[in-house]
Design an enzyme around this catalytic site. Structure first.
Site, PDB file in Angstrom:
ATOM      1  N   THR A 200       0.717  -1.264  -0.036  1.00  0.00           N
ATOM      2  CA  THR A 200       0.015  -0.071  -0.064  1.00  0.00           C
ATOM      3  C   THR A 200       0.860   1.392  -0.067  1.00  0.00           C
ATOM      4  OG1 THR A 200      -1.828   1.143   1.164  1.00  0.00           O
ATOM      5  CG2 THR A 200      -0.458  -0.115   2.792  1.00  0.00           C
ATOM      6  N   ARG A 201       0.210   2.185  -0.743  1.00  0.00           N
ATOM      7  CA  ARG A 201       0.956   3.889  -0.486  1.00  0.00           C
ATOM      8  C   ARG A 201      -0.184   4.535   0.065  1.00  0.00           C
ATOM      9  NH1 ARG A 201      -0.471   3.810  -6.609  1.00  0.00           N
ATOM     10  NH2 ARG A 201      -1.321   5.742  -6.704  1.00  0.00           N
ATOM     11  N   HIS A 205      -8.336   2.249   4.313  1.00  0.00           N
ATOM     12  CA  HIS A 205      -9.846   2.629   4.425  1.00  0.00           C
ATOM     13  C   HIS A 205     -10.455   1.254   4.839  1.00  0.00           C
ATOM     14  CE1 HIS A 205      -9.645   6.908   3.615  1.00  0.00           C
ATOM     15  NE2 HIS A 205      -8.779   6.684   2.501  1.00  0.00           N
ATOM     16  N   HIS A 208     -10.028  -1.375   2.144  1.00  0.00           N
ATOM     17  CA  HIS A 208      -8.814  -2.264   2.357  1.00  0.00           C
ATOM     18  C   HIS A 208      -8.540  -3.153   3.531  1.00  0.00           C
ATOM     19  CE1 HIS A 208      -7.588   1.865   0.779  1.00  0.00           C
ATOM     20  NE2 HIS A 208      -7.461   1.164  -0.331  1.00  0.00           N
ATOM     21  N   ARG A 294      -7.933  -3.787  -7.500  1.00  0.00           N
ATOM     22  CA  ARG A 294      -8.218  -3.027  -8.880  1.00  0.00           C
ATOM     23  C   ARG A 294      -7.195  -1.848  -8.916  1.00  0.00           C
ATOM     24  NH1 ARG A 294     -14.182  -2.238 -11.099  1.00  0.00           N
ATOM     25  NH2 ARG A 294     -13.490  -0.207 -10.746  1.00  0.00           N
TER      26      ARG A 294
END
Ligand SMILES: [Zn+2]
Length: 391
Positions: A200-201, A205, A208, A294
């Site tokens: 992740t960057r 939320h 996720h 996605r």
């Protein structure tokens, strides 16, 4: 059982690469480095150096030579055939390239001139950065942040094995900066056999969290593995993101099933190809599964929503050695009364809580928390505060 017995092999099927000088030879090498011509690395090259030295980029043992460069650019493989989707090069200006020769050692230094590593130059070659950008990113558009990085990198490449002399200065989040050998040992200590990594960057939320926990239902452990190298200016800064990850794990994840560690790589915004790289790297960190959502590693509208998932079909499962877990967009659905996705919810968008990234940023900037079904209130508070402080 030793860690090595327990761990999956490194990418390419071999052992993890280790490019750090042995303690006994470090002083002599450091003295040798003071006699060498120096090549200055910027933040992105330093990140690549750290990824190489720790084995995160196994089986690479240095910056790529021309044969690996060409094949990774054109066919997403190394010369050996091992999957590798993005060239890893050290670009130098022409005058510097002309003053060097293959067979010589050079010192790799940071911007303060500190000598960090020795590169044994095996090859010096010239590349076409525009062609590289078009192959890797599927576009030559200079507005694409990854394209901009590549086309502004000098065209001459220094290839060869690197030896890291000591610590790379300026490394952040040291407590969470586990190298591949350390994450592998941590997984073994916890008794995890099936480990899923989440790249992740962004702040995490509920969507996720839902995906991570869905994966955790079929795995032993989760490695929450944020990238903390350079990102583009409008991404949420790593320090703020780290606060959100820590509080989330603390409050909402079982302590013995989730782990937070950072990855020093920088963001290339390479979409599908970077998804492959991210998976390969997580195999090296000892993970068996990798979440691909996605538009993984995407930016703007350069990639189709599912491109980063479909690209995995181009490689045999055994040559990747890590299993991608593909996920749809997820959201809270009021009619379901739960988090759901297009795969599991039969209702219409009117029942679904879907907010664009732009909308969320607007809300946070206005000091407004997104609904708790979208963002945990503890996370929203951190993001609102960060926005207020202008980060
Ligand atoms: Zn529903």
């Amino acid at each position: 059982m030793s860690v090595a017995d327990d761990a999956i092999s490194a990418h390419g099927g071999g052992e993890l690469v280790d490019l750090k000088a042995m303690p006994a030879e470090r002083d002599a090498l450091a003295r040798h480095a003071t006699t060498l011509t120096s090549v200055t690395l910027g933040a992105r090259e330093l990140a690549d150096l750290e990824m190489l030295a720790s084995g995160a980029f196994s089986p690479l043992t240095g910056f790529m030579g021309e044969a690996d460069y060409v094949r990774s650019r054109d066919a997403m493989r190394l010369e050996s055939g091992t999957p590798w989707p993005i060239p890893i090069t050290l670009g130098v200006e022409e005058n510097q390239a002309r003053a060097l020769a293959a067979g010589r050692d050079v010192a790799l230094v940071d911007e303060t001139g500190r000598r960090l590593a020795i590169l044994k130059v095996s090859e010096i070659y010239r590349v076409d950065r525009q062609r590289e950008a078009e192959a890797v990113f599927g576009t030559g558009d200079a507005d694409h942040p990854g394209v901009k990085n590549v086309v502004t990198t000098p065209a001459f490449c220094l290839a060869g094995r690197v030896v890291l002399l000591g610590e790379i200065p300026g490394r952040t989040f040291l407590e969470y900066r586990l190298e591949p050998r350390q994450t592998r040992a941590a997984f073994a200590a916890r008794g995890w056999k099936k480990i899923v990594a989440f790249q992740t960057r962004n702040p995490t939320h509920r969507a996720h969290e839902y995906i991570q926990k869905a994966a955790l239902e079929i795995c032993d452990g989760l490695l929450l593995h944020p990238l903390v190298g350079e990102t583009k200016g409008d991404d949420v800064p790593a320090a703020v993101r780290m606060e959100t990850y820590k509080i989330l794990l603390d409050l909402y994840y079982p302590k013995d099933r989730a782990m937070l560690s950072v990855m020093p790589a920088y963001m290339r915004y390479g979409g599908p190809r970077e998804a492959i790289l991210h998976a390969i790297v997580r195999r090296n960190y000892g993970c068996t599964h990798f979440i691909v959502g996605r538009d993984h590693a995407g930016v703007g509208n350069y990639y189709g929503s599912y491109d980063a998932q479909k690209i995995f079909e181009r490689f045999a499962p055994q040559e990747m050695g890590i299993t991608p877990l593909m996920f749809e967009n997820t959201f809270f659905c009021r009619a379901c009364g739960a988090m759901a996705s297009y795969k599991t919810c039969p209702h219409g968008d009117e029942d679904r809580l879907i907010l664009s990234g732009t909308k969320v940023r607007e809300m946070l900037r206005a000091g407004q928390s997104p609904p708790p079904e979208f963002t945990r209130p503890e996370i929203a508070a951190i993001l609102v505060r960060a926005m207020r402080n202008g980060s």
